[in-house]
Scaffold this motif. Structure first.
Motif, short mmCIF file in Angstrom:
data_model
loop_
_atom_site.label_atom_id
_atom_site.label_comp_id
_atom_site.label_asym_id
_atom_site.label_seq_id
_atom_site.Cartn_x
_atom_site.Cartn_y
_atom_site.Cartn_z
N ARG A 2 -5.88 2.16 3.59
CA ARG A 2 -5.10 2.05 2.36
C ARG A 2 -4.52 3.42 2.01
O ARG A 2 -5.23 4.42 1.94
N ILE A 4 -1.91 5.80 -0.59
CA ILE A 4 -1.15 5.94 -1.82
C ILE A 4 -0.20 7.11 -1.63
O ILE A 4 -0.59 8.17 -1.13
N ARG A 21 4.82 0.28 5.23
CA ARG A 21 4.90 -1.17 5.01
C ARG A 21 5.47 -1.87 6.23
O ARG A 21 5.06 -2.99 6.56
N ASP A 26 -1.44 -1.14 4.17
CA ASP A 26 -1.60 -1.37 2.73
C ASP A 26 -1.23 -0.08 2.02
O ASP A 26 -1.94 0.93 2.15
N THR A 28 0.34 1.89 -1.61
CA THR A 28 0.75 1.92 -3.02
C THR A 28 1.78 3.02 -3.18
O THR A 28 1.50 4.19 -2.87
N ALA A 30 3.61 5.27 -5.72
CA ALA A 30 3.48 5.72 -7.12
C ALA A 30 4.53 6.77 -7.42
O ALA A 30 4.84 7.62 -6.59
N THR A 34 4.70 5.64 -13.11
CA THR A 34 3.45 4.87 -13.00
C THR A 34 2.20 5.75 -12.99
O THR A 34 1.15 5.32 -13.45
N ALA A 46 -5.77 6.13 -10.09
CA ALA A 46 -4.78 5.73 -9.09
C ALA A 46 -5.29 5.92 -7.68
O ALA A 46 -5.03 5.10 -6.78
N HIS A 50 -8.40 4.19 -2.22
CA HIS A 50 -7.47 4.51 -1.12
C HIS A 50 -8.15 5.42 -0.10
O HIS A 50 -9.08 6.15 -0.42
#
Length: 289
Positions: A2, A4, A21, A26, A28, A30, A34, A46, A50
């Motif tokens: 994961r 971020i 992606r 996976d 995120t 940001a 956010t 946040a 991850h």
């Protein structure tokens, strides 16, 4: 795994999120809307859950940083410190994107990863402070310095030059600053390859190979846009006096990439030949796509 990515709406962030992606990771994305990276509790929340944190967020207005160094420090140093602390507490690896501006620009040969830092601008000082903060807070870190970035996801040198050449029929571009034009998609790919390779913690340089001047790059851009490269005329940096000094020599060496067996980005001219159609058209996958 994961991920971020902070600064996900910037040129590099967009390409990195799209790449991750696209391969099914996976991730995120940001941005400051956010996650405020200067807010410790927001950052901790946040980052939690991850495995990899990639900090593409930065104060990049080099000239404004000269008169707003405290604001630039908050984004370029305090933010990375908090992200690195949160990454360590979450058991995650952090990748901090840094810059050639940590060097003085006075060299004649490519800067090695362990060359002495000597920033000449507020921007360079704050980015160097961010490097120190990440190294102090997170043993599991990668610091990736880059320079002369361009991409489809925002305003950049090639798109500006192509527009001005078409509007004016000719323009003067600085020939006494030398560097390595680097496509953000290539840098995103390098970051992922470093993480995938389990590269040892340390400093790496993420720029294209080879070198050219802004004038040489502008000629390549104008030629790719279907115009005569000779409409780009040479000038010198003393004609364009700006608040922050620019490095005269921004060529970075890539020796550290050999340790994890990561291949450096190819020659800037070869990569521009691949990139220009997308970059000049401004096409990129949106971070939320």
């Amino acid at each position: 795994m994961r991920w971020i990515v902070t600064g996900a709406h910037g040129m590099l962030g967009q390409d990195l999120v799209a790449l991750l992606r696209g391969r099914g990771d996976d991730v995120t994305g940001a941005d400051r809307d956010t996650v405020d990276i200067t807010d410790e509790s927001a950052v901790a929340a946040a980052v939690r859950g991850h495995d990899v944190v990639v900090n593409c967020a930065a104060w990049t207005d080099v000239d404004a940083a000269e008169s707003h160094e405290g604001d630039a420090f908050a984004v370029n140093a305090t933010g990375p410190q908090l992200l690195a602390r949160a990454a360590r507490e979450a058991g995650a690896r952090i990748v901090q994107i840094s810059t050639d501006y940590v060097f003085d620009g006075a060299a004649a040969e490519p800067y090695a990863e362990d060359a002495p830092a000597a920033p000449r601008s507020a921007y360079g000082r704050t980015k160097l402070a961010g490097e120190w903060a990440v190294r102090a807070e997170a043993p599991d870190h990668l610091i990736v310095r880059t320079a002369w970035l361009y991409g489809a996801g925002g305003a950049c040198f090639p798109r500006t030059i192509a527009r001005l050449a078409a509007e004016r029929g000719g323009l003067d571009v600085i020939a006494d600053q030398v560097g390595q034009p680097t496509w953000t998609r290539d840098l995103a790919d390098l970051v992922v390859r470093l993480v995938d390779a389990g590269a040892p913690s340390g400093r790496y340089h993420g720029t294209a190979s080879g070198r050219t001047s802004w004038h040489g790059f502008a000629q390549a851009v104008v030629g790719a846009a279907g115009m005569d490269p000779d409409v780009v005329r040479e000038t010198t940096s003393d004609v364009y006096v700006r608040p922050a000094p620019r490095p005269a020599f921004s060529v970075l060496g890539h020796a550290a990439l050999r340790t994890p067996g990561v291949v450096p980005i190819g020659d800037w001219r070869e990569r521009w030949a691949v990139a220009f159609d997308e970059v000049l058209a401004g096409r990129v996958a949106a971070p939320g796509a």
